[in-house]
Scaffold this active site. Structure first.
Site, mmCIF file in Angstrom:
data_model
loop_
_atom_site.group_PDB
_atom_site.id
_atom_site.type_symbol
_atom_site.label_atom_id
_atom_site.label_comp_id
_atom_site.label_asym_id
_atom_site.label_seq_id
_atom_site.Cartn_x
_atom_site.Cartn_y
_atom_site.Cartn_z
ATOM 1 N N SER A 76 0.860 -1.187 0.000
ATOM 2 C CA SER A 76 0.000 0.000 0.000
ATOM 3 C C SER A 76 0.887 1.225 0.000
ATOM 4 O O SER A 76 2.074 1.155 0.358
ATOM 5 C CB SER A 76 -0.875 -0.011 1.266
ATOM 6 O OG SER A 76 -1.425 1.260 1.531
ATOM 7 N N TYR A 85 -1.270 -0.119 10.952
ATOM 8 C CA TYR A 85 -1.349 -0.396 9.516
ATOM 9 C C TYR A 85 -0.043 -0.016 8.825
ATOM 10 O O TYR A 85 0.495 -0.787 8.023
ATOM 11 C CB TYR A 85 -2.528 0.358 8.904
ATOM 12 C CG TYR A 85 -2.840 -0.044 7.484
ATOM 13 C CD1 TYR A 85 -3.355 -1.304 7.204
ATOM 14 C CD2 TYR A 85 -2.627 0.834 6.424
ATOM 15 C CE1 TYR A 85 -3.647 -1.684 5.910
ATOM 16 C CE2 TYR A 85 -2.921 0.466 5.124
ATOM 17 C CZ TYR A 85 -3.429 -0.792 4.860
ATOM 18 O OH TYR A 85 -3.713 -1.175 3.572
#
Length: 257
Positions: A158, A171
């Site tokens: 990501s 995250y």
């Protein structure tokens, strides 16, 4: 003098420039029930792959596998908590029994919790790390019992692996870690003829964002099918070529300059 460019008559065979076929290849996709995982299953299935949708949400995976079957795509759903080593081993055993081999693994499963560090429960930190980072490690480790030369591991990273924003510490930590793990696996497995790639995806119109951030403008996000096509491109490289990392962003990406 003519502007016509003379071409060498000894041009390469056009077939040499065609992408490697995915037809008949067995590919496991974690988190395959919806969102990007579902899109990857569809795109690879249309390309001829036999897809295994592995997901903790088994009913959703079964529903998507049935939908793919209506498109004449060979797809099955199997239960999987990627952070549970026993379940990972059971999955690989089921793949071995069903297909006798594994050609590629797509580590797509991921979770997040939006909260400042001061309010982030340690149990949720552990849960996110277990899914987003330990999970891909376990999947790669046990996939190696089935992957052979020419096999491929694709890790869905990501833009959160490249920069940081507030209230997403777990995250970010896991996605930065996954990108590092991906490059480490690339260095380690290259000599065995096994490819490893990281696909760094920008924001997508998937439940992962839309369900948690109702105020987000979907027009600044990309269709997950476009990211899935990038996964197909990575998997379709010739035997002597690997793409260790590729980034795919929407044109109006807000999480990357």
């Amino acid at each position: 003098m003519s502007d016509t460019v003379a071409h060498d008559s000894a041009t390469p065979d056009d077939a040499a420039w065609m992408p490697t076929s995915l037809r008949g290849k067995v590919i496991v996709i974690t988190g395959g029930s919806r969102g990007l995982g579902a899109a990857i299953g569809r795109v690879l299935g249309v390309a001829g792959a036999q897809v295994v949708l592995a997901d903790i949400e088994l009913e959703g995976a079964r529903h998507h596998a049935a939908a793919l079957g209506q498109l004449d795509i060979q797809a099955i759903a199997l239960p999987l908590d990627v952070g549970d080593e026993g379940q990972v081993q059971q999955l690989m055993g089921a793949v071995r029994q069903r297909f006798g081999r594994l050609d590629a693994l797509v580590n797509n499963a991921g979770i997040d919790l939006t909260a400042p560090v001061s309010e982030l429960p340690s149990a949720d930190w552990e849960r996110i790390v277990r899914t987003n980072l330990t999970g891909p490690f376990l999947m790669a480790k046990h996939a190696l019992t089935l992957l052979r030369r020419g096999g491929h591991i694709v890790n869905i990273a990501s833009t959160a692996s490249k920069r940081a924003w507030p209230n997403a510490a777990a995250y970010h930590a896991t996605k930065w870690g996954l990108l590092g793990l991906s490059h480490a696996l690339h260095a380690e497995l290259r000599a065995q003829g096994i490819k490893v790639s990281a696909v760094v995806a920008g924001g997508m119109r998937t439940p992962f964002l839309l369900d948690r951030f109702p105020d987000i403008d979907p027009h600044v996000l990309q269709d997950p099918i476009d990211v899935a096509r990038t996964v197909r491109f990575v998997l379709s490289q010739p035997d002597d070529t690997v793409i260790p990392e590729v980034m795919v962003l929407p044109m109006r990406e807000s999480s990357w300059p």
